[in-house]
Design a protein around this motif. Structure first.
Motif, mmCIF file in Angstrom:
data_model
loop_
_atom_site.group_PDB
_atom_site.id
_atom_site.type_symbol
_atom_site.label_atom_id
_atom_site.label_comp_id
_atom_site.label_asym_id
_atom_site.label_seq_id
_atom_site.Cartn_x
_atom_site.Cartn_y
_atom_site.Cartn_z
ATOM 1 N N PRO A 71 0.774 -1.196 0.025
ATOM 2 C CA PRO A 71 0.065 0.141 0.140
ATOM 3 C C PRO A 71 0.938 1.337 0.291
ATOM 4 O O PRO A 71 0.393 2.458 -0.267
ATOM 5 C CB PRO A 71 -0.760 -0.271 1.402
ATOM 6 C CG PRO A 71 -0.050 -0.967 2.079
ATOM 7 C CD PRO A 71 0.548 -1.946 1.228
ATOM 8 N N TRP A 72 2.241 1.498 0.464
ATOM 9 C CA TRP A 72 2.908 2.435 0.511
ATOM 10 C C TRP A 72 4.112 2.128 0.146
ATOM 11 O O TRP A 72 4.965 1.177 -0.010
ATOM 12 C CB TRP A 72 3.003 2.874 1.994
ATOM 13 C CG TRP A 72 1.799 2.832 2.940
ATOM 14 C CD1 TRP A 72 1.310 1.997 3.608
ATOM 15 C CD2 TRP A 72 0.710 4.037 2.583
ATOM 16 N NE1 TRP A 72 0.060 2.662 4.026
ATOM 17 C CE2 TRP A 72 -0.152 3.833 3.581
ATOM 18 C CE3 TRP A 72 0.805 5.244 1.982
ATOM 19 C CZ2 TRP A 72 -1.382 4.452 3.759
ATOM 20 C CZ3 TRP A 72 -0.370 6.053 2.100
ATOM 21 C CH2 TRP A 72 -1.478 5.760 3.125
ATOM 22 N N GLU A 73 4.707 3.039 -0.429
ATOM 23 C CA GLU A 73 6.103 3.248 -1.211
ATOM 24 C C GLU A 73 7.186 2.576 -0.142
ATOM 25 O O GLU A 73 8.435 2.154 -0.709
ATOM 26 C CB GLU A 73 6.522 4.396 -1.814
ATOM 27 C CG GLU A 73 7.693 4.693 -2.222
ATOM 28 C CD GLU A 73 8.386 6.083 -3.104
ATOM 29 O OE1 GLU A 73 8.516 6.720 -2.194
ATOM 30 O OE2 GLU A 73 8.317 6.141 -4.248
ATOM 31 N N HIS A 74 7.029 3.247 0.902
ATOM 32 C CA HIS A 74 8.236 2.996 2.159
ATOM 33 C C HIS A 74 8.025 1.438 2.544
ATOM 34 O O HIS A 74 8.744 1.116 3.578
ATOM 35 C CB HIS A 74 8.098 3.748 3.226
ATOM 36 C CG HIS A 74 6.908 3.848 4.161
ATOM 37 N ND1 HIS A 74 5.926 4.769 3.942
ATOM 38 C CD2 HIS A 74 6.472 2.911 4.949
ATOM 39 C CE1 HIS A 74 4.968 4.375 5.010
ATOM 40 N NE2 HIS A 74 5.274 3.268 5.293
ATOM 41 N N GLU A 75 7.194 0.649 1.999
ATOM 42 C CA GLU A 75 7.053 -0.867 2.421
ATOM 43 C C GLU A 75 8.004 -1.576 1.706
ATOM 44 O O GLU A 75 8.443 -2.661 2.160
ATOM 45 C CB GLU A 75 5.627 -1.173 2.021
ATOM 46 C CG GLU A 75 4.367 -0.582 2.850
ATOM 47 C CD GLU A 75 4.837 -0.760 4.394
ATOM 48 O OE1 GLU A 75 4.802 -1.905 4.938
ATOM 49 O OE2 GLU A 75 4.494 0.288 5.109
ATOM 50 N N ARG A 203 14.765 3.360 2.173
ATOM 51 C CA ARG A 203 13.328 3.739 1.776
ATOM 52 C C ARG A 203 12.410 3.217 2.891
ATOM 53 O O ARG A 203 11.146 3.341 2.810
ATOM 54 C CB ARG A 203 12.858 3.901 0.320
ATOM 55 C CG ARG A 203 11.544 4.372 0.066
ATOM 56 C CD ARG A 203 11.519 4.251 -1.333
ATOM 57 N NE ARG A 203 11.368 2.869 -1.939
ATOM 58 C CZ ARG A 203 10.963 2.206 -3.116
ATOM 59 N NH1 ARG A 203 11.224 3.174 -4.118
ATOM 60 N NH2 ARG A 203 11.287 1.142 -3.407
ATOM 61 N N ARG A 205 10.489 2.469 6.807
ATOM 62 C CA ARG A 205 10.334 3.298 7.696
ATOM 63 C C ARG A 205 9.684 2.103 8.949
ATOM 64 O O ARG A 205 9.250 1.061 8.501
ATOM 65 C CB ARG A 205 9.006 4.218 7.570
ATOM 66 C CG ARG A 205 9.332 5.505 6.865
ATOM 67 C CD ARG A 205 8.197 6.502 6.857
ATOM 68 N NE ARG A 205 7.516 6.840 7.959
ATOM 69 C CZ ARG A 205 6.607 7.621 8.216
ATOM 70 N NH1 ARG A 205 5.562 7.640 6.949
ATOM 71 N NH2 ARG A 205 6.112 7.758 9.321
ATOM 72 N N ARG A 208 6.455 5.054 13.817
ATOM 73 C CA ARG A 208 6.279 6.387 13.513
ATOM 74 C C ARG A 208 7.909 6.806 13.454
ATOM 75 O O ARG A 208 8.026 7.620 14.338
ATOM 76 C CB ARG A 208 5.555 7.149 14.288
ATOM 77 C CG ARG A 208 3.957 6.698 14.013
ATOM 78 C CD ARG A 208 3.073 7.244 15.364
ATOM 79 N NE ARG A 208 1.620 6.778 14.888
ATOM 80 C CZ ARG A 208 0.565 7.258 15.612
ATOM 81 N NH1 ARG A 208 0.806 8.328 16.758
ATOM 82 N NH2 ARG A 208 -0.464 6.842 15.626
#
Length: 230
Positions: A71-75, A203, A205, A208
């Motif tokens: 779902p997210w680029e940083h995954e 890239r 995360r 948080r």
């Protein structure tokens, strides 16, 4: 669903890398691409292997695994190569991680630095004790949780195996920035040259923008690791 590989470390490349169970000398960190539970928790996997067996050409994949839909680029980690550098680190200064008198001296030094240099003044935690980014061994940072006592299910103490962090540098880590990636005439984030490829090369995360600490048992590294976001 297959786990996504985040990193692997060979003992021959990383001085001080803790030995795995039965002398395993290659450790791999993986993450499930899905979140779990109502708190959207992450699940990680630590795999110990032997370098001699994994480097056999007969075990190489003929085709790269299919990239999962995320779902997210940083995954999805950005492929990159690690260049380990050995540095001296020091414990987080809070509670009883250091003698109270020494913590008081550190606090006084930081107050003096702030009075002289403002918000970009160096701090013990950010500029002197623990570097940002991915690191093996050393001391955990406790910026979000405060110091924690980490013990194994067998009641033995655990040691920090590795830390995964999304950012290799931040506003409080000027002293750790490579010379070629910073403007020496500036301080804080303004001094960083090169954009996201320099500050966030993987890239990824964790939580948080926290540190993912991986602890292993001192008595038996084959015992399940503990994962701490701090």
């Amino acid at each position: 669903m297959s786990f996504v590989a985040l990193a692997q470390f060979f003992a021959r490349d990383v001085p001080g890398l803790a030995a795995g169970p039965d002398g395993a000398d290659l450790v791999q960190l993986l993450r499930c691409p899905l979140t779990h539970g109502r708190h959207l928790e992450r699940r990680y996997l630590l795999r110990w292997r032997y370098a001699t067996s994994t480097e056999s050409t007969g075990r190489f994949l003929t085709a790269a695994p299919e990239v999962p839909l995320l779902p997210w680029e940083h995954e999805l980690p950005e492929p990159c190569v690690l260049h380990p550098e050995q540095v001296d680190t020091y414990p987080w200064a809070e509670d009883d991680t250091l003698p109270a008198a020494l913590i008081a001296r550190i606090d006084a030094w930081e107050d003096a630095q702030t009075a002289e240099g403002g918000r970009d003044a160096p701090s013990y935690q950010g500029a002197l004790s623990i570097p940002p980014g991915w690191r093996v061994g050393g001391f955990p940072s406790w910026a979000s949780t405060g110091p924690m006592d980490i013990t194994c299910a067998c009641a033995a103490p655990m040691r920090l195996l590795l830390t995964a962090e999304g950012y290799e540098m931040d506003a409080d880590s000027h002293s750790w920035m490579p010379l070629e990636d910073r403007d020496p005439s500036l301080q804080g984030m303004a001094s960083i040259q090169g954009g996201q490829s320099v500050t966030q090369p993987t890239r990824l995360r964790f939580g948080r923008d926290r540190d993912l600490h991986v602890f292993t048992c001192l008595t038996d590294p084959g015992h399940p690791p503990r994962w701490v976001l701090s």
